[in-house]
Write an enzyme that holds these catalytic residues in place. Structure first.
Site, short mmCIF file in Angstrom:
data_model
loop_
_atom_site.label_atom_id
_atom_site.label_comp_id
_atom_site.label_asym_id
_atom_site.label_seq_id
_atom_site.Cartn_x
_atom_site.Cartn_y
_atom_site.Cartn_z
N ARG A 126 152.92 21.98 41.38
CA ARG A 126 153.56 23.99 41.72
C ARG A 126 153.82 23.72 40.28
O ARG A 126 154.06 23.08 39.31
CB ARG A 126 154.45 23.84 42.17
CG ARG A 126 155.36 23.30 42.75
CD ARG A 126 156.29 22.59 41.85
NE ARG A 126 157.38 24.16 41.29
CZ ARG A 126 157.78 24.62 40.08
NH1 ARG A 126 157.37 23.46 39.15
NH2 ARG A 126 157.67 25.63 39.88
N GLY A 127 153.71 24.94 39.94
CA GLY A 127 153.67 25.72 38.48
C GLY A 127 152.25 25.93 37.81
O GLY A 127 151.63 24.95 37.70
N ALA A 128 151.99 27.09 37.41
CA ALA A 128 150.96 27.71 37.44
C ALA A 128 150.53 26.49 36.45
O ALA A 128 149.34 26.53 36.56
CB ALA A 128 150.90 29.01 36.68
N ARG A 148 145.72 27.71 46.46
CA ARG A 148 146.45 28.55 46.11
C ARG A 148 146.15 30.42 45.14
O ARG A 148 144.95 29.71 44.02
CB ARG A 148 147.89 28.27 45.12
CG ARG A 148 148.45 27.29 46.03
CD ARG A 148 150.11 26.84 44.95
NE ARG A 148 150.67 27.99 45.75
CZ ARG A 148 152.49 27.68 45.02
NH1 ARG A 148 152.44 26.91 44.00
NH2 ARG A 148 153.25 28.78 45.15
N GLN A 169 162.91 26.04 43.85
CA GLN A 169 162.96 24.80 42.93
C GLN A 169 163.96 25.09 41.87
O GLN A 169 163.98 24.23 41.58
CB GLN A 169 161.22 25.67 42.68
CG GLN A 169 160.53 25.58 43.08
CD GLN A 169 160.13 26.68 44.01
OE1 GLN A 169 160.84 27.76 44.93
NE2 GLN A 169 158.98 27.26 44.59
N ASP A 218 153.42 33.33 36.53
CA ASP A 218 152.02 32.91 37.08
C ASP A 218 150.54 33.76 37.02
O ASP A 218 149.78 33.18 36.90
CB ASP A 218 152.31 32.97 39.09
CG ASP A 218 153.26 31.82 39.19
OD1 ASP A 218 154.57 31.48 39.01
OD2 ASP A 218 152.36 30.85 39.29
N ASN A 249 155.28 36.77 39.11
CA ASN A 249 156.30 35.03 38.87
C ASN A 249 156.80 34.83 40.39
O ASN A 249 157.17 36.24 41.43
CB ASN A 249 157.34 35.26 37.82
CG ASN A 249 158.25 33.53 37.86
OD1 ASN A 249 157.60 32.96 37.49
ND2 ASN A 249 159.70 33.60 37.85
N LYS A 250 157.16 33.85 40.39
CA LYS A 250 158.23 33.11 42.51
C LYS A 250 159.40 34.40 42.39
O LYS A 250 160.25 35.55 41.74
CB LYS A 250 159.62 32.15 41.76
CG LYS A 250 160.14 31.52 42.66
CD LYS A 250 159.22 31.60 43.72
CE LYS A 250 158.03 30.34 43.92
NZ LYS A 250 156.91 30.80 44.59
O1 MRU Z 1 155.45 28.68 43.78
P1 MRU Z 1 155.58 27.55 42.62
O2 MRU Z 1 156.93 26.77 42.52
O3 MRU Z 1 154.35 27.14 42.15
O4 MRU Z 1 155.83 29.09 41.73
C1 MRU Z 1 156.52 28.77 40.33
C2 MRU Z 1 156.76 29.89 39.70
O5 MRU Z 1 156.82 30.79 40.53
C3 MRU Z 1 156.63 29.77 37.88
O6 MRU Z 1 158.06 30.49 37.37
C4 MRU Z 1 155.21 29.92 37.16
O7 MRU Z 1 154.58 29.20 38.07
C5 MRU Z 1 155.81 29.39 35.43
S1 MRU Z 1 155.62 27.90 35.53
C6 MRU Z 1 156.52 27.09 33.50
#
Ligand code: MRU
Length: 354
Positions: A49-51, A92, A200, A241, A251-252
């Site tokens: 996970r994470g963009a 996603r 996270q 993201d 973002n999250k």
């Molecule tokens: O749902 P996730 O864990 O994929 O969400 C991740 C985030 O919101 C991060 O802050 C974002 O992807 C930036 S990662 C470098």
């Protein structure tokens, strides 16, 4: 290039191995994938996970599909590849890096030309995925240097979610800024929001910082306002993201609350953002698709449930912070300041630096 401290994903014996981020920090295991479908499932289920990490994993998913199908008839190969692209694209919705990576892989496939053998196409796509992984780490290090320069020595910096090595191919975006600041000799300390409901921050950011011996303090999400009001937070750095053309930042979930609080307390709010996360096709943050995840994530965690059956639940996984609350967008090409964002100058800034 310095090797990443955390190998979020790696190529081993013709398969993609990804750290299983669902079970960290209680266990450290790699999950292996050998097809576009298995990579898409790993993205959907939050193994990876994470963009930026989602984007690089998807690139490997395309390469794996080509390798798996390379000895098939051309029509079968093409059908499987297009199906694989579709599965990955549907895994996603919010992180634009996924679609950016799939577009790049499709262009690499098309660039092979009509006469190329399927084995040659597969090798070309694998090389492209390897390059995207290495490039992501280079970009994060460049972003880290720009971001670290913004943090005063001794800064206490809040972050939300995990924008670390685990969310990328290595080094991280927001946590990359912290790593780079420490490498520059700055004594910073990190305050990690736990990041309900998937944790996270508590599980991944805290783990990364502890591994790296960067001082870190974990707080529940509802504590940041209190700490800000007491002067215990000097800056906020988060990842993203997707950033719309007007500078609005997805973002999250919970990031927007942090941004509002930071503005209230005159605390700079920075967003670490590789250029691949900027989506100029969307005019504003209102156009960014927001993933809604399963209600079970809000009802409890793993096997533990604390909400009653029958209660209605909402679980939006991301929120949008308006550009006006963003002090600066930290990219690999430099920092886009608030004034540029607010006057709608992001596209022009990008043009000037390309
Ligand atoms: O749902 P996730 O864990 O994929 O969400 C991740 C985030 O919101 C991060 O802050 C974002 O992807 C930036 S990662 C470098």
């Amino acid at each position: 290039m310095q090797s990443p401290t955390v190998e979020t994903m790696r190529w081993r014996d013709g398969r993609l191995e990804m750290i299983d981020q669902r079970i960290l920090p209680l266990a450290f295991e790699y999950v292996s994938a050998d097809s576009a479908a298995s990579v898409a499932a790993a993205i959907r289920d939050m193994v990876v996970r994470g963009a930026p990490a989602i984007g690089v994993a998807a690139a490997y998913g395309v390469a794996l599909e080509a390798l798996r199908m390379r000895h098939m008839l051309p029509e079968v190969f093409a059908t499987a590849m297009n199906h694989g692209f579709g599965l990955l694209a549907a895994s996603r919705p919010t992180a634009v890096n996924l679609f950016w990576a799939l577009d790049r892989m499709r262009r690499a496939w098309e660039a092979c030309g009509i006469g190329a053998s399927q084995s040659a196409i597969a090798q070309r796509l694998l090389a492209e995925a390897h390059e995207m992984l290495a490039e992501d780490i280079r970009i994060n290090r460049a972003m880290g240097a720009h971001g670290a320069a913004l943090l005063p020595d001794g800064a206490r910096v809040l972050t939300h979610c995990n924008a670390g090595a685990l969310a990328t191919a290595g080094h991280g975006t927001a946590l990359g800024v912290f790593r780079s600041a420490v490498e520059m000799g700055k004594k910073i300390s990190v305050i990690a929001d736990e990041t309900r409901p998937f944790l996270q921050g508590a599980r991944l950011t805290a783990w990364e910082m502890v591994q790296e011996k960067i001082p870190v303090t974990l707080i529940a999400d509802n504590m940041s306002g209190h700490l800000m009001s007491r002067g215990e937070i000097d800056a906020v750095v988060v990842g993203t993201d997707r950033v719309a053309a007007n500078g609005d930042v997805a973002n999250k979930i919970g990031t927007y609350m942090v941004a509002v609080l930071a503005a209230r307390h005159n605390i700079p709010f920075y967003v670490a953002c590789p250029l691949s996360t900027i989506d100029l096709t969307l005019a504003t943050g209102a156009d960014i698709p927001i993933e809604e995840r399963h209600p079970d994530e809000v009802k409890g965690f793993r096997d533990c449930r604390w909400a009653p059956e029958g209660v209605q639940i909402r679980n939006p996984a991301f929120d949008v912070t308006p550009a006006e609350l963003v002090t600066g967008l930290i990219t690999e090409k430099g920092v886009v300041d608030n004034a540029t964002l607010v006057r709608g100058g992001l596209a022009q800034w990008l043009k000037a630096c390309s």
